[in-house]
Design a protein around this motif. Structure first.
Motif, PDB file in Angstrom:
ATOM      1  N   TYR A   1       0.731  -0.806  -0.157  1.00 43.00           N
ATOM      2  CA  TYR A   1      -0.563   0.242  -0.406  1.00 43.00           C
ATOM      3  C   TYR A   1       0.650   1.334   0.246  1.00 43.00           C
ATOM      4  O   TYR A   1       1.952   1.104   0.362  1.00 43.00           O
ATOM      5  N   LYS A   2       1.059   2.062  -0.501  1.00 43.24           N
ATOM      6  CA  LYS A   2       1.220   3.504  -0.215  1.00 43.24           C
ATOM      7  C   LYS A   2      -0.408   4.618  -0.147  1.00 43.24           C
ATOM      8  O   LYS A   2      -1.343   4.470   0.466  1.00 43.24           O
TER       9      LYS A   2
ATOM     10  N   ILE B   1      -1.327  -0.176  -3.806  1.00 42.28           N
ATOM     11  CA  ILE B   1      -1.140  -0.845  -5.563  1.00 42.28           C
ATOM     12  C   ILE B   1       0.124  -1.649  -5.388  1.00 42.28           C
ATOM     13  O   ILE B   1       0.409  -1.735  -6.810  1.00 42.28           O
ATOM     14  N   SER B   2      -0.277  -2.506  -5.002  1.00 40.10           N
ATOM     15  CA  SER B   2       0.322  -4.104  -5.308  1.00 40.10           C
ATOM     16  C   SER B   2      -0.340  -5.616  -4.423  1.00 40.10           C
ATOM     17  O   SER B   2      -1.210  -5.265  -3.314  1.00 40.10           O
TER      18      SER B   2
ATOM     19  N   THR C   1       8.131  -3.477  -5.303  1.00 39.35           N
ATOM     20  CA  THR C   1       7.189  -2.915  -5.433  1.00 39.35           C
ATOM     21  C   THR C   1       7.451  -1.222  -6.127  1.00 39.35           C
ATOM     22  O   THR C   1       6.933  -0.936  -6.663  1.00 39.35           O
TER      23      THR C   1
END
Lengths: 71, 71, 71, 71, 71, 71, 71, 71, 71, 71, 71, 71
Positions: free
Chosen positions: D7-8, D68-69, H30
């Motif tokens: 996560y961002k 984000i992934s 990532t």
């Protein structure tokens, strides 16, 4: 399981008309009625009530650690 | 022992679809089913889940103080 | 001295039976009776009293910045 | 790589004339125009502007987490 | 306006040659000469001066809350 | 009462177009018009406004301690 | 949507051989090449590298707020 | 401009079924797909999900610094 | 009541001779004997005992959240 | 042992009549008389003494890291 | 060099069976055997051991500042 | 003097290519060459260097407590 301990922490607020130390002892005395194996405490916050420009009660918030596993 | 009180603090997380205040009330409503003499709360953290770019649930972490000794 | 401002910050606690926002407004309304040029506030702490398992009063501690120099 | 997520977090400030909750929703609405998979938010700071002794705008700083992934 | 209170907080530093509690009382005694309705205090910091390897003065920084509106 | 001091702390924000030190001096200069016996300051926060990608004003929030009792 | 703004915050570290202020300006100068509407900054941390017992570079970590919605 | 660097910080959350270190590596792997010149990380928070009384995923929030100017 | 959850947080300290992760698992294993619906943990503090210049025990203080209402 | 470093941190307070940067340099100059391999510093606190409403001395508390193992 | 001072800070933990103040004095007494020019202390943490539900030792962590340069 | 202990705390940064635990052990191994009676450590910060998108070194800042008085 004999080579490690697990502890739980309680958060308490003790009060006293006389001193910070007495407020801590009051919190521990009440907690010891129902909690065993209390091992350490950490003072989190010190505050109090004021009446007529004087300290009426010291209020000390503390965390108390006690062993719940291991011997 | 009649001249001082001892309090314990619980840490709870309440949630609500509608507001921060409602999340606090939901946490208190659940706690009051098993805890007596609840006296004050302190908001520790406010967060929430997002669904479709909108708030799905507010989640409010709060500490609740309740009297365990003294009257 | 005309190219800079100096501000002072007050620390207040407002309360309300209904909401966090209302507690903020109540604190500002009282402060505005004696303080001019109030410019911004910062919420420092949100807490409250509990009666019968429900929020009796929200109590919001806030800092209020107001200009004391510069125009 | 299918068994974990990354996560961002973004840091945003939303504002609103009416409430803290509305300021949060405004920040999320703007962010959702360019960010996908928003999952949670954390309130970092609550403040606001004062005009004529009243809250003119609530300003809520929040962190927003989005995936984000991983799926 | 009768159903809510507004408080102001002062930040003080009291000192004492003898104890932390006495430093708190000294700060309150001085404040009470000009401030009414003092209700509670919060200890913010405890420090002191050292002379000849001993505590010369305890210095306790505390916030004092007093009511400015509501009765 | 001659063997101890009591101090009060003010929270101020000074600004300057040129430097952090100048913002501090500006805050002190304004405060010294109405406050006597200022003794120390503590920087609480450093921030500023940006215009055209450059610092337009440094804004330094500081606490100022001044003696209110003892000589 | 015309009555509120939304801001985003970036976290940057600027460096300078000469001063804290210059490190801040260097961070803003680089950011302004790709970011528009920068409005304020907040210093988060000040540190630096030492070479031969002297400051070789000041390193200032700052958050920069810029408007992404509202006009 | 050759005598100073400017860095930007991202805030990420990596997860892993096995360890804290692996969660950090997953976040970096990532991020490295889209970010160049990553130079350092700082762990901000360590948490995780629990399933059946065991850690299902470690979740590590970290800030990642990468150079955006200077060579 | 079906559209929201309420969680309670416990604070525990787990220990291990081998690793931080193992100390976390030990705390969860003990807690799971008496607590149901544990959902997440947050590491609060990492410390340990030293014997003969080596880590004898890692001690990890963590908060554990578990659901007490809602399904 | 050749593939890792160990550092120690000192905590110092430097002072200066002129600037924050000069107070940092003064602390480093004194430390460098007895400490080798100083590598970085972190500003912990900025404060100062006030005389006649002006800054008499800036006082900057900083941590200094220096290598004690590895080459 | 005659117009400024440099100080170093030590971090100590003193203990006492009787009071917080006594734990501070015990730490200073031991430090004064090897450190000169001790000038001030700051309490960092207050905790203690519990035996049989009572305070066995108060443990007070404090920082001690002493002059290493300037006269 | 036989009924109380005094401890001193050092602040160290250990590093390792492999794990957080190994960085802690490396710091302790180096410290134990010159410090006796080390008793406990507290992790203050976890960070690291990144090379080619991977962790090159974990860097763990820790405080180490060791007894300097009492037996």
């Amino acid at each position: 399981m004999s080579d490690h301990h697990v502890y739980k922490k309680l958060e308490l607020v003790g009060s006293s008309r006389t001193s910070i130390e007495d407020a801590i002892e009051n919190a521990l005395a009440t907690a010891s009625e129902s909690v065993q194996h209390m091992d350490w405490f950490e003072v989190v916050e010190t505050r109090g009530h004021i009446v007529d420009g004087k300290v009426a009660h010291y209020q000390v918030c503390l965390k108390v650690g006690f062993r719940i596993s291991g011997s």
